[in-house]
Design an enzyme around this catalytic site. Structure first.
Site, PDB file in Angstrom:
ATOM      1  N   ALA A  54      48.575  42.900  39.413  1.00 11.34           N
ATOM      2  CA  ALA A  54      48.888  42.947  40.841  1.00 11.34           C
ATOM      3  C   ALA A  54      50.142  42.160  41.190  1.00 11.34           C
ATOM      4  O   ALA A  54      50.760  42.411  42.224  1.00 11.34           O
ATOM      5  CB  ALA A  54      47.701  42.418  41.637  1.00 11.34           C
ATOM      6  N   GLY A  58      54.255  43.072  35.869  1.00 19.18           N
ATOM      7  CA  GLY A  58      53.999  44.058  34.828  1.00 19.18           C
ATOM      8  C   GLY A  58      54.805  43.712  33.601  1.00 19.18           C
ATOM      9  O   GLY A  58      55.782  42.957  33.667  1.00 19.18           O
ATOM     10  N   GLY A  73      42.174  47.864  39.032  1.00 18.39           N
ATOM     11  CA  GLY A  73      41.258  48.944  39.380  1.00 18.39           C
ATOM     12  C   GLY A  73      41.361  49.389  40.827  1.00 18.39           C
ATOM     13  O   GLY A  73      42.228  48.943  41.574  1.00 18.39           O
ATOM     14  N   ASP A 117      42.432  46.781  33.504  1.00 21.28           N
ATOM     15  CA  ASP A 117      42.977  45.637  32.765  1.00 21.28           C
ATOM     16  C   ASP A 117      41.898  44.644  32.344  1.00 21.28           C
ATOM     17  O   ASP A 117      41.999  44.032  31.271  1.00 21.28           O
ATOM     18  CB  ASP A 117      44.098  44.939  33.545  1.00 21.28           C
ATOM     19  N   GLN A 154      48.717  31.819  44.218  1.00 18.37           N
ATOM     20  CA  GLN A 154      49.951  32.616  44.270  1.00 18.37           C
ATOM     21  C   GLN A 154      50.507  32.671  45.684  1.00 18.37           C
ATOM     22  O   GLN A 154      51.717  32.556  45.898  1.00 18.37           O
ATOM     23  CB  GLN A 154      49.681  34.030  43.740  1.00 18.37           C
TER      24      GLN A 154
END
EC number: 2.7.1.5
Length: 489
Positions: free
Chosen positions: A13, A16, A83, A237, A304
């Site tokens: 999220a 990558g 997901g 993942d 985050q």
């Protein structure tokens, strides 16, 4: 020497990566090399919170092309992602509508509506999946209610990993581990549940039957003209991360730590009894017919957001400052819906502390301390729930994923849970992705065989619980208070 070169595309999220794995058959050694890393994040578009799938696709292709430019012949490619989110396509394979992200508010109130109309227990008995307000079933209901003009144009619905595999190969696939996160797959048939689909408003024709990990979806033609197999790995993942967790024996639990924290254990059978329902336990699909019996925890998403809002770039310095503060002075429930996507995370955390008559975390370190302590306490609660559910305590907890690099949180977890913690591997999703590819290439026999490779090649660190730590005393005090209340009840 016989080598295999496999490429894992691992999309999270917040970021990558395209990773190249080199497997040496004779000595069963596996090495990873990062080819391309790129940012991912939420965007605002036409009033929705969305993903920039075009940018992600460009980054994937850039990474794959970099491997080919080095003259490396790729044996296979696999893609895993988060997901629940999906992309809609028309009959020509063109996108319909926006790729809306799960943190969008369009699903507000729909989970309660489903429980009222279908029955909470019936939904759970059918799917075995925990109730989260952003599950695909509620996203589809939101779409069909709020954007009915799109319905006549939709021919296919692909989850994120399947969408990117389609973009590489031109072939559609619906991979099982990710499909189970939708809350639309029947736990007994491993196929889409017609009753749940009907409530969502989706057409069953939009979906193909879910396939278990290990089939070749199609081929990507590289710039040099080679046809490279694209494998349907365990494309959720977390499913990939669990495959790479070096679990040993039935008393090992796992915690996949990243934007989300997912804590659970492997089982050959699902848990869908009333105890599991009351605890909101999920039974997501895993490799080789195993179930990932687990619970979602909000995870490092809170941190985050604080880092972003406070413009903090030096995380090690923040953790060092945090470590010097007393434990459990400020605590929140990280799983409260208010933290899914607030306008200001710092203010939301402070408000939660204020509303419970606690001191207010003001500094960067105090906010981080609040998050770390609260996560560790929630980990302890969830591990206890899971042990009660299966009727057996755990002897060790494997923390995998990017969050396992946080030594302070690992130690807090060990102390709060009173259990030995083994941290690593960091790139667990990538490794699990590679593991399925190697099995598809007949290099490895099964998941347990692959875990032996991981155990000998990954960097693992052990954290021993300290019963004299502040957080351990805090947990003991909470348990003592709970027992007193139960005796007086």
């Amino acid at each position: 020497m016989t080598f295999r070169n496999c490429v894992a595309v691992d999309l999270g999220a917040s970021s990558g990566r395209v990773m190249l794995a080199r497997y040496e058959r004779e000595c069963r050694s596996l090495t990873l090399r990062e080819i391309h890393r790129f940012n991912n994040g939420l965007h605002s578009q036409n009033g929705y919170v969305t993903w920039d799938v075009d940018s992600l696709e460009s980054a994937i292709r850039l990474g794959l092309n970099k491997v080919c430019e080095e003259g490396i012949r790729i044996d296979s490619i696999g893609i895993d992602t988060w997901g629940v989110d999906f992309v809609l396509l028309d009959q020509q394979g063109q996108r319909v509508g926006l790729p809306v992200a799960y943190r969008d508010s369009r699903t507000n109130g729909l989970m309660a509506q489903a429980q009222q109309q279908l029955g909470k227990r019936d939904i759970y008995q059918r799917s075995g999946i925990q109730f989260l307000p952003f599950n695909t079933i509620y996203q589809l209901r939101a779409l069909t209610e709020q954007q009915p003009e799109l319905i006549p144009h939709i021919a296919h619905a692909l989850l994120m990993a399947d969408y990117f595999s389609y973009r590489l190969t031109g072939e559609m696939n619906w991979e099982y581990t990710n499909a189970t996160t939708t809350q639309l797959v029947n736990i007994n048939s491993d196929d889409w549940d017609e009753s749940l689909l009907a409530w969502s408003g989706a057409n069953k024709a939009w979906f193909g039957r879910p396939t278990h990990p290990g089939n070749v979806i199609g081929h990507w033609i590289c710039p040099q003209g080679n046809e490279i197999p694209v494998v349907a790995v365990a494309s959720h993942d977390t499913a990939s991360a669990v495959i790479a967790s070096p679990l040993s024996g039935s008393r090992a639990a796992y915690l996949s730590s990243g934007t989300w924290s997912l804590m659970g254990f492997e089982s050959q059978t699902p848990f869908t009894n009333d105890t599991a329902l009351a605890a909101n336990i999920t039974n997501e699909g895993g490799a080789e017919g195993r179930y990932r019996v687990l619970k979602n925890i909000m995870g490092l998403w809170l941190l985050q957001r604080v880092l972003q809002e406070r413009q903090i770039n030096d995380l090690p310095a923040l953790i060092a400052a945090t470590q010097a503060l007393p434990a459990c002075r400020f605590t929140i429930n990280p799983n409260d819906d208010r933290f899914i996507n607030p306008d200001e995370m710092c203010s939301e955390i402070q408000a939660a502390c204020r509303e419970t008559a606690q001191p207010i975390p003001e500094s960067d370190a105090e906010l981080a301390r609040c998050i770390f302590d609260s996560l560790a306490l929630l980990y302890a609660d969830v591990l206890h729930e899971l042990a009660q559910l299966r009727g057996e305590d755990f002897s060790q907890l494997h923390i995998v994923g990017g969050g396992c690099q946080n030594a302070l949180l690992n130690q807090l977890c060990a102390d709060a849970c009173g259990i030995r913690v083994i941290a690593g591997p960091v790139e667990a999703s990538t490794l699990g992705n590679i593991g399925i590819q190697l099995m598809t290439l007949d290099e490895l026999n099964n998941v347990d065989d692959f875990r032996q490779v991981v155990s000998t090649t990954a960097n693992l660190t052990t954290f021993t619980p300290n019963p004299d730590s502040e957080i351990a005393h805090y947990v003991a005090q909470i348990h003592s208070t709970r027992q007193t209340k139960e005796l007086c009840a």
